[in-house]
Design an enzyme around this catalytic site. Structure first.
Site: not given
Ligand SMILES: [Zn+2]
Length: 266
Positions: A189, A237
Site C-alpha cells: 500500500d 483501492e
Molecule cells: Zn493493500
C-alpha cells in the site's frame, strides 16, 4: 565444297531450336521447383510458428491453472510465473505460507526480496519526479491480518452492528485472513504524503496518478481498480499495488483487465 542444301539448313535450325527449347524448359522447371521449394519452406515455417504459438499458449494455460490452484506452491517455485499467484476470497493462500526471504523497504515494511529491487526503483524514480510517497503497508503475515480483521470487525460491533453485519462490513475494506495479498509479500500500500487518507480521493493525488501511469514499467499493477469490484471482490483501492512481473503488468495494463481476468481468462 559442298554447299549446304535447304534440307540441311532446316535440320540445323530444328536441332538448335530443340536444344534451346530443352534448355529453356530446364530453366523453367528449375525455377518452378525453386518456387515450389520456397513455398513448401514457407508453409513449414508457418506450421512451425503455429505449433510454437500453440505450445506457448498451452504453457501459459498450465501456468495460469497453477496460479489459481496452488498459490503457495507457485510462490515458492522456481517457475517464472511465481509472480502470477492469485490470492483472493475464492483462492485463499495457505495460512502457513511465508516468503523465503524478506527485504525491508522502509522501517518495519518488508516485501518478498524478489520484488525489492523493482519496488525501490519505482519509489526512487517517483522521488526523482519530486513526488512524496511512502509504503504504508507491505508483507503482512496471516496472524497480523487476523488481528487487523478482528479489530475492524470489533469497531463495527461497537457501533451496534450485529456480528454477521459487522463481518460483511469489515470484508469490504479488510481482506478476510487467508485471502489477503499482503500475505504473499508481493503487495504494497503506497500512500501520498500530501494526502494520507485511504479513500477514493487518494487516487486523485499526483503521487497515485504517477504510480497508476508508470507502475507497469516496474512490473506492478493497481490491483483493485475503480469499477472492477465485481471481479476482484474488493472496492477501489488507489493505493494497493501488486507485483506481477513486467510482461503480465504490461499486458494487464494494455488490456485494462484485472489479475483475475488475466489468470482465469475470463
Ligand atoms: Zn493493500
Amino acid at each position: 565444297m559442298k554447299r549446304p542444301n535447304r534440307m540441311d539448313r532446316l535440320k540445323k535450325v530444328f536441332i538448335v531450336g530443340t536444344v534451346m527449347g530443352l534448355a529453356a524448359g530446364a530453366v523453367i522447371t528449375l525455377a518452378a521447383s525453386r518456387i515450389a521449394f520456397h513455398a513448401r519452406e514457407r508453409s513449414f515455417t508457418a506450421e512451425n510458428e503455429e505449433l510454437t504459438k500453440q505450445n506457448e499458449e498451452l504453457q501459459a494455460e498450465v501456468s495460469r491453472v497453477q496460479a489459481v490452484e496452488n498459490s503457495a506452491e507457485l510462490l515458492k517455485s522456481d517457475s517464472e510465473n511465481w509472480a502470477l499467484a492469485l490470492v483472493n476470497e475464492g483462492h485463499p493462500l495457505d495460512t502457513s505460507y511465508e516468503p523465503a526471504e524478506l527485504t525491508e523497504i522502509e522501517s518495519e515494511r518488508s516485501v518478498d526480496s524478489r520484488i525489492a529491487e523493482p519496488l525501490q526503483k519505482m519509489l526512487d524514480d517517483a522521488a526523482q519526479e519530486g513526488l512524496s510517497m511512502y509504503v504504508a503497508s507491505a508483507y503482512r503475515p496471516y496472524d497480523k491480518q487476523r488481528e487487523v480483521f478482528n479489530a475492524t470487525m470489533q469497531d463495527w460491533i461497537n457501533q451496534g452492528y450485529s456480528p454477521l453485519n459487522s463481518y460483511d462490513e469489515t470484508k469490504k475494506s479488510v481482506a478476510v485472513p487467508g485471502t489477503s495479498e499482503h500475505a504473499t509479500g508481493l503487495a504494497v500500500d503506497i500512500i501520498s504524503s500530501e494526502y494520507e487518507e485511504l479513500d477514493d480521493r487518494q487516487g486523485d493525488t499526483d503521487e497515485q496518478k504517477w504510480l497508476m501511469e508508470h507502475c507497469w514499467e516496474y512490473g506492478f499493477i493497481l490491483r483493485y481498480p475503480e469499477d472492477k469490484g465485481d471481479v476482484t471482490g474488493i472496492i477501489y483501492e488507489p493505493w494497493h499495488y501488486r507485483y506481477v512481473g513486467e510482461t503480465a503488468a504490461k499486458e494487464i495494463t494494455e488490456q485494462g483487465i484485472t489479475l483475475e481476468e488475466y489468470v482465469l481468462g475470463q
